[in-house]
Write a protein that holds these residues in place. Structure first.
Motif, PDB file in Angstrom:
ATOM      1  N   LEU A 147       1.042  -0.674   0.027  1.00 42.95           N
ATOM      2  CA  LEU A 147      -0.468  -0.042  -0.016  1.00 42.95           C
ATOM      3  C   LEU A 147       1.128   1.465  -0.336  1.00 42.95           C
ATOM      4  N   LEU A 148       1.874   1.035   0.832  1.00 41.94           N
ATOM      5  CA  LEU A 148       2.364   2.561   0.764  1.00 41.94           C
ATOM      6  C   LEU A 148       3.628   2.595  -0.497  1.00 41.94           C
ATOM      7  N   GLN A 149       3.882   1.456  -1.109  1.00 43.57           N
ATOM      8  CA  GLN A 149       4.193   1.567  -2.532  1.00 43.57           C
ATOM      9  C   GLN A 149       3.454   2.393  -3.331  1.00 43.57           C
ATOM     10  N   VAL A 150       2.111   2.061  -3.121  1.00 46.67           N
ATOM     11  CA  VAL A 150       0.820   2.465  -4.549  1.00 46.67           C
ATOM     12  C   VAL A 150       1.506   3.911  -4.324  1.00 46.67           C
ATOM     13  N   CYS A 151       0.721   4.597  -2.568  1.00 48.15           N
ATOM     14  CA  CYS A 151       0.977   5.490  -1.829  1.00 48.15           C
ATOM     15  C   CYS A 151       1.788   6.163  -3.236  1.00 48.15           C
ATOM     16  N   PHE A 152       3.145   6.287  -2.879  1.00 52.56           N
ATOM     17  CA  PHE A 152       4.204   6.768  -2.834  1.00 52.56           C
ATOM     18  C   PHE A 152       4.863   6.659  -4.805  1.00 52.56           C
ATOM     19  N   MET A 153       3.461   6.048  -5.766  1.00 48.56           N
ATOM     20  CA  MET A 153       4.144   6.025  -6.720  1.00 48.56           C
ATOM     21  C   MET A 153       3.523   6.770  -7.836  1.00 48.56           C
TER      22      MET A 153
END
Length: 143
Positions: free
Chosen positions: A137-143
């Protein structure tokens, strides 16, 4: 009394004491590291992972396995053999009764230990799965 019975009794006794002493030594060596991390006044998210007890997780689990599973099984075997040593010349039926009672107790103990360990592994797996989902989820938010 047969020689093999005394040899078996002495070998199980030595193994029982050695297993518990090894577990005690490992636990005693790990405890100061756990206390040092627990008592730090300035803690970050990395503090726990910097502790040597985290790096030696396999040894900690080995101590747990020795002290609980192996140690208790050896203790139950020790009781059965001790009954044979004590009652061999007096009453074989008393020794067989003790052995007969200890066998189902050992099966119940092994079943409980396996169930408990599987629950622990299941919980640990769920925690790791939740952490991976959070990272995704964090990876999706920062992309």
């Amino acid at each position: 009394m047969p020689q093999w019975l005394l040899v078996t009794f002495s070998a199980i006794t030595v193994l029982l004491i050695a297993v518990h002493m090894l577990a005690l030594m490992i636990s005693t060596c790990i405890l100061p590291n756990v206390e040092a991390v627990a008592n730090l006044h300035f803690q970050t998210s990395k503090t726990v992972f910097e502790s040597p007890h985290m790096k030696m997780n396999a040894i900690v689990e080995l101590a747990w396995g020795f002290s609980t599973v192996v140690g208790i099984l050896l203790f139950l075997v020790e009781i059965a053999i001790l009954c044979w040593v004590k009652f061999y010349n007096v009453s074989h039926s008393a020794a067989w009764t003790a052995t007969g009672l200890l066998i189902p107790i050992m099966f119940v103990f092994v079943a409980f230990a396996a169930h408990f360990y599987l629950k622990l592994v299941g919980h640990k797996s769920e925690v790791y799965e939740d952490n991976i989902k959070e990272l995704e989820l964090l990876q999706v938010c920062f992309m």
